[in-house]
Design a protein around this motif. Structure first.
Motif, mmCIF file in Angstrom:
data_model
loop_
_atom_site.group_PDB
_atom_site.id
_atom_site.type_symbol
_atom_site.label_atom_id
_atom_site.label_comp_id
_atom_site.label_asym_id
_atom_site.label_seq_id
_atom_site.Cartn_x
_atom_site.Cartn_y
_atom_site.Cartn_z
ATOM 1 N N GLY A 50 -8.937 9.494 -1.423
ATOM 2 C CA GLY A 50 -7.998 8.418 -1.741
ATOM 3 C C GLY A 50 -6.823 8.938 -2.542
ATOM 4 O O GLY A 50 -5.670 8.529 -2.324
ATOM 5 N N ILE A 51 -7.087 9.861 -3.466
ATOM 6 C CA ILE A 51 -6.014 10.465 -4.252
ATOM 7 C C ILE A 51 -5.091 11.281 -3.363
ATOM 8 O O ILE A 51 -3.867 11.187 -3.448
ATOM 9 C CB ILE A 51 -6.607 11.356 -5.365
ATOM 10 C CG1 ILE A 51 -7.324 10.489 -6.415
ATOM 11 C CG2 ILE A 51 -5.523 12.204 -6.024
ATOM 12 C CD1 ILE A 51 -8.115 11.291 -7.430
ATOM 13 N N PRO A 80 2.106 4.894 -0.555
ATOM 14 C CA PRO A 80 0.677 4.734 -0.823
ATOM 15 C C PRO A 80 -0.203 5.322 0.246
ATOM 16 O O PRO A 80 -1.355 5.619 0.000
ATOM 17 C CB PRO A 80 0.518 3.203 -0.907
ATOM 18 C CG PRO A 80 1.663 2.657 -0.113
ATOM 19 C CD PRO A 80 2.784 3.610 -0.343
ATOM 20 N N ASP A 81 0.313 5.485 1.455
ATOM 21 C CA ASP A 81 -0.495 6.022 2.544
ATOM 22 C C ASP A 81 0.207 7.171 3.239
ATOM 23 O O ASP A 81 -0.035 7.447 4.411
ATOM 24 C CB ASP A 81 -0.813 4.924 3.570
ATOM 25 C CG ASP A 81 -1.761 3.886 3.016
ATOM 26 O OD1 ASP A 81 -2.841 4.277 2.572
ATOM 27 O OD2 ASP A 81 -1.409 2.702 3.031
ATOM 28 N N SER A 82 1.116 7.837 2.558
ATOM 29 C CA SER A 82 1.833 8.934 3.186
ATOM 30 C C SER A 82 1.013 10.200 3.133
ATOM 31 O O SER A 82 0.092 10.341 2.361
ATOM 32 C CB SER A 82 3.173 9.159 2.466
ATOM 33 O OG SER A 82 2.946 9.446 1.101
ATOM 34 N N LEU A 126 -14.557 1.816 -0.305
ATOM 35 C CA LEU A 126 -13.161 1.392 -0.212
ATOM 36 C C LEU A 126 -12.561 1.213 -1.604
ATOM 37 O O LEU A 126 -11.397 1.562 -1.842
ATOM 38 C CB LEU A 126 -13.065 0.090 0.581
ATOM 39 C CG LEU A 126 -11.660 -0.373 0.973
ATOM 40 C CD1 LEU A 126 -10.977 0.676 1.843
ATOM 41 C CD2 LEU A 126 -11.728 -1.706 1.709
ATOM 42 N N ALA A 127 -13.354 0.696 -2.541
ATOM 43 C CA ALA A 127 -12.872 0.519 -3.913
ATOM 44 C C ALA A 127 -12.576 1.870 -4.558
ATOM 45 O O ALA A 127 -11.559 2.031 -5.258
ATOM 46 C CB ALA A 127 -13.905 -0.254 -4.730
ATOM 47 N N TYR A 128 -13.443 2.861 -4.343
ATOM 48 C CA TYR A 128 -13.199 4.194 -4.895
ATOM 49 C C TYR A 128 -11.949 4.807 -4.278
ATOM 50 O O TYR A 128 -11.151 5.443 -4.977
ATOM 51 C CB TYR A 128 -14.407 5.095 -4.644
ATOM 52 C CG TYR A 128 -15.451 5.064 -5.735
ATOM 53 C CD1 TYR A 128 -15.578 6.117 -6.641
ATOM 54 C CD2 TYR A 128 -16.333 3.994 -5.864
ATOM 55 C CE1 TYR A 128 -16.536 6.100 -7.647
ATOM 56 C CE2 TYR A 128 -17.302 3.959 -6.859
ATOM 57 C CZ TYR A 128 -17.393 5.015 -7.748
ATOM 58 O OH TYR A 128 -18.334 4.984 -8.735
ATOM 59 N N ALA A 129 -11.787 4.645 -2.957
ATOM 60 C CA ALA A 129 -10.602 5.192 -2.290
ATOM 61 C C ALA A 129 -9.333 4.515 -2.807
ATOM 62 O O ALA A 129 -8.311 5.183 -3.043
ATOM 63 C CB ALA A 129 -10.719 5.015 -0.779
ATOM 64 N N ARG A 138 -4.385 4.724 -6.347
ATOM 65 C CA ARG A 138 -3.563 4.247 -7.469
ATOM 66 C C ARG A 138 -3.231 5.373 -8.452
ATOM 67 O O ARG A 138 -2.292 5.253 -9.251
ATOM 68 C CB ARG A 138 -4.282 3.113 -8.194
ATOM 69 C CG ARG A 138 -4.335 1.813 -7.401
ATOM 70 C CD ARG A 138 -5.092 0.738 -8.162
ATOM 71 N NE ARG A 138 -5.107 -0.510 -7.435
ATOM 72 C CZ ARG A 138 -4.167 -1.457 -7.519
ATOM 73 N NH1 ARG A 138 -3.126 -1.259 -8.316
ATOM 74 N NH2 ARG A 138 -4.247 -2.557 -6.833
ATOM 75 N N LEU A 139 -3.999 6.450 -8.413
ATOM 76 C CA LEU A 139 -3.753 7.573 -9.311
ATOM 77 C C LEU A 139 -2.766 8.588 -8.740
ATOM 78 O O LEU A 139 -2.417 9.559 -9.418
ATOM 79 C CB LEU A 139 -5.074 8.295 -9.623
ATOM 80 C CG LEU A 139 -6.122 7.508 -10.417
ATOM 81 C CD1 LEU A 139 -7.425 8.301 -10.483
ATOM 82 C CD2 LEU A 139 -5.618 7.212 -11.829
#
Length: 210
Positions: free
Chosen positions: A31-32, A102-104, A167-170, A175-176
């Motif tokens: 996710g990061i 956010p998704d790049s 999904l919450a962890y991702a 967000r970081l």
């Protein structure tokens, strides 16, 4: 099963799934690095493996692993070796600038198939999961009632909760991204993630089938 039994299972699984482990760590680190959308293949790999583990446990594979020391050890050490290898690879990875959106992400960060495969192999690397499901599910099942519908209810509940936490962890990792987008912080993030994977591999190599 009764509603009270199902609710007890729901609460149990909610806290079990929330506990950080290799699966959640991978969801967080991807996710990061990739953002939520590009981490979806990783989550798909994790959840595909989870489905196979639950199906294998229902079919009796968990009981076989629990009964055979040799088979359990073979799966255990193979899984531990993979986690340690993944940890070394992550630790040594050069810091790569994160995208601004956010998704790049760039193609150099790996294909969707590579992320799916990584998620699948991480989730499949722990033979304890097979034993866990074999031991957990029967505690909430009524032996006098049909087993199929109960297994489907428990598996479906676990699947929904586990996927929600992943999904919450991702999303938390995504967000970081802006805060971590510096070579020094990315390097420390790689070392933290890599060290955690290696620690998980070492811990896995020391577990007992009991």
């Amino acid at each position: 099963m009764s509603l009270n039994t199902w609710l007890l299972f729901l609460v149990t699984v909610f806290f079990v799934s929330a506990t950080p482990g290799p699966n959640m760590l991978l969801a967080l680190s991807h996710g990061i690095r990739y953002g939520v959308r590009r981490t979806l293949p990783t989550l798909a790999g994790l959840l595909t493996a989870l489905g196979l583990i639950m199906a294998g446990s229902a079919a009796g594979l968990g009981a076989i692993l629990a009964a055979s020391e040799l088979l359990f050890s073979l799966v255990k050490y193979a899984g531990a070796a993979y986690l340690i290898w993944l940890g070394i690879k992550t630790w040594r990875a050069a810091p790569q600038p994160l995208g601004q959106g956010p998704d790049s992400g760039s193609r150099a960060e790996g294909s969707a198939w590579q992320r799916f495969r990584t998620g699948f192999l991480v989730a499949m690397s722990n033979p304890k999961a097979f034993v866990f499901f074999t031991a957990l599910f029967p505690q909430f099942m009524d032996a006098s009632a049909p087993q199929g519908p109960q297994l489907m209810a428990l598996a479906g509940t676990f699947y929904v909760i586990e996927s929600s936490w992943q999904l919450a962890y991702a999303a938390g990792g995504s967000r970081l991204r802006s805060w971590l987008n510096s070579p020094l912080r990315l390097s420390w993030m790689n070392r933290f993630a890599g060290g955690s994977f290696m620690a998980a591999g070492v811990a896995l190599s020391g577990i007992s089938r009991h």
